[in-house]
Design a protein around this motif. Structure first.
Motif, PDB file in Angstrom:
ATOM      1  N   VAL A 177       0.829  -1.205   0.000  1.00 11.04           N
ATOM      2  CA  VAL A 177       0.000   0.000   0.000  1.00 11.04           C
ATOM      3  C   VAL A 177       0.864   1.256   0.000  1.00 11.04           C
ATOM      4  O   VAL A 177       0.630   2.190  -0.775  1.00 11.04           O
ATOM      5  CB  VAL A 177      -0.979  -0.015   1.196  1.00 11.04           C
ATOM      6  N   TYR A 178       1.871   1.298   0.848  1.00 16.05           N
ATOM      7  CA  TYR A 178       2.725   2.483   0.925  1.00 16.05           C
ATOM      8  C   TYR A 178       3.456   2.743  -0.391  1.00 16.05           C
ATOM      9  O   TYR A 178       3.470   3.858  -0.910  1.00 16.05           O
ATOM     10  CB  TYR A 178       3.739   2.345   2.066  1.00 16.05           C
ATOM     11  N   ASN A 179       4.071   1.705  -0.944  1.00 18.89           N
ATOM     12  CA  ASN A 179       4.848   1.893  -2.171  1.00 18.89           C
ATOM     13  C   ASN A 179       3.957   2.106  -3.384  1.00 18.89           C
ATOM     14  O   ASN A 179       4.363   2.782  -4.328  1.00 18.89           O
ATOM     15  CB  ASN A 179       5.791   0.707  -2.385  1.00 18.89           C
ATOM     16  N   LEU A 180       2.756   1.586  -3.365  1.00 17.03           N
ATOM     17  CA  LEU A 180       1.824   1.856  -4.454  1.00 17.03           C
ATOM     18  C   LEU A 180       1.435   3.329  -4.472  1.00 17.03           C
ATOM     19  O   LEU A 180       1.371   3.950  -5.535  1.00 17.03           O
ATOM     20  CB  LEU A 180       0.583   0.980  -4.315  1.00 17.03           C
ATOM     21  N   ILE A 181       1.228   3.897  -3.309  1.00 12.86           N
ATOM     22  CA  ILE A 181       0.917   5.325  -3.226  1.00 12.86           C
ATOM     23  C   ILE A 181       2.106   6.158  -3.694  1.00 12.86           C
ATOM     24  O   ILE A 181       1.941   7.168  -4.378  1.00 12.86           O
ATOM     25  CB  ILE A 181       0.513   5.697  -1.788  1.00 12.86           C
ATOM     26  N   GLN A 182       3.314   5.739  -3.377  1.00  9.19           N
ATOM     27  CA  GLN A 182       4.501   6.482  -3.789  1.00  9.19           C
ATOM     28  C   GLN A 182       4.744   6.389  -5.295  1.00  9.19           C
ATOM     29  O   GLN A 182       5.187   7.344  -5.918  1.00  9.19           O
ATOM     30  CB  GLN A 182       5.737   5.975  -3.039  1.00  9.19           C
ATOM     31  N   VAL A 183       4.450   5.237  -5.886  1.00 15.39           N
ATOM     32  CA  VAL A 183       4.697   5.041  -7.317  1.00 15.39           C
ATOM     33  C   VAL A 183       3.656   5.763  -8.160  1.00 15.39           C
ATOM     34  O   VAL A 183       3.980   6.359  -9.181  1.00 15.39           O
ATOM     35  CB  VAL A 183       4.733   3.530  -7.659  1.00 15.39           C
ATOM     36  N   VAL A 184       2.412   5.733  -7.725  1.00 17.98           N
ATOM     37  CA  VAL A 184       1.328   6.317  -8.519  1.00 17.98           C
ATOM     38  C   VAL A 184       1.521   7.813  -8.684  1.00 17.98           C
ATOM     39  O   VAL A 184       1.310   8.363  -9.759  1.00 17.98           O
ATOM     40  CB  VAL A 184      -0.033   5.994  -7.881  1.00 17.98           C
ATOM     41  N   GLY A 185       1.892   8.525  -7.659  1.00 20.39           N
ATOM     42  CA  GLY A 185       2.133   9.958  -7.782  1.00 20.39           C
ATOM     43  C   GLY A 185       1.153  10.766  -6.964  1.00 20.39           C
ATOM     44  O   GLY A 185       0.542  10.268  -6.018  1.00 20.39           O
ATOM     45  N   ASN A 186       1.022  12.025  -7.355  1.00 24.75           N
ATOM     46  CA  ASN A 186       0.181  12.951  -6.603  1.00 24.75           C
ATOM     47  C   ASN A 186      -1.292  12.671  -6.856  1.00 24.75           C
ATOM     48  O   ASN A 186      -1.704  12.433  -7.986  1.00 24.75           O
ATOM     49  CB  ASN A 186       0.499  14.391  -7.000  1.00 24.75           C
ATOM     50  N   PHE A 187      -2.058  12.764  -5.795  1.00 23.19           N
ATOM     51  CA  PHE A 187      -3.494  12.607  -5.908  1.00 23.19           C
ATOM     52  C   PHE A 187      -4.135  13.955  -6.193  1.00 23.19           C
ATOM     53  O   PHE A 187      -3.624  14.998  -5.808  1.00 23.19           O
ATOM     54  CB  PHE A 187      -4.090  12.055  -4.607  1.00 23.19           C
TER      55      PHE A 187
END
Length: 123
Positions: free
Chosen positions: A58-68
């Motif tokens: 979850v943490y790294n997926l949020i970091q890879v996806v980018g800005n919300f």
């Protein structure tokens, strides 16, 4: 750039670890069936591996996806003026089929003011 690569590697590692935890849970269930034991709960190491892997993913997926972006549309619209809200460049038509109706169509001569024809659009 380097942190994106590290986050992607950690994301892939977390996904592999999550799949390993699922395989371990299925393997433990098969072991209990073969030994004819009652199923009460999963071993603690499988539960810990599942939770840690899920948090890493979850943490790294949020970091890879980018800005919300903000869910509310009004946040993006607050920065724009009324002029830019009504501006729809996809509806601009310069070469339209109305010109094909007049076979002897000639463009209007340019005026001395700004050297523009009457077909030019002011921005």
């Amino acid at each position: 750039m380097g942190t994106k690569i590290v986050n992607r590697i950690m994301l892939i590692t977390g996904l592999i670890s999550l799949l390993h935890a699922a395989f371990s849970a299925a393997h433990h269930r098969t072991y209990l069936r073969l030994t004819e034991q009652d199923w009460t709960h999963l071993p603690v190491d499988v539960i810990v591996q599942t939770v840690v892997s899920l948090l890493v993913v979850v943490y790294n997926l949020i970091q890879v996806v980018g800005n919300f972006k903000e869910i509310r549309a009004t946040v993006d619209m607050q920065e724009k003026s009324w002029d830019t809200l009504g501006n729809l460049p996809s509806f601009y038509t310069f070469n339209h089929r109305g010109m094909a109706l007049y076979q002897n169509y000639e463009a209007e001569p340019t005026t001395n003011i700004g050297n523009k024809s009457s077909l030019d659009v002011d921005y």
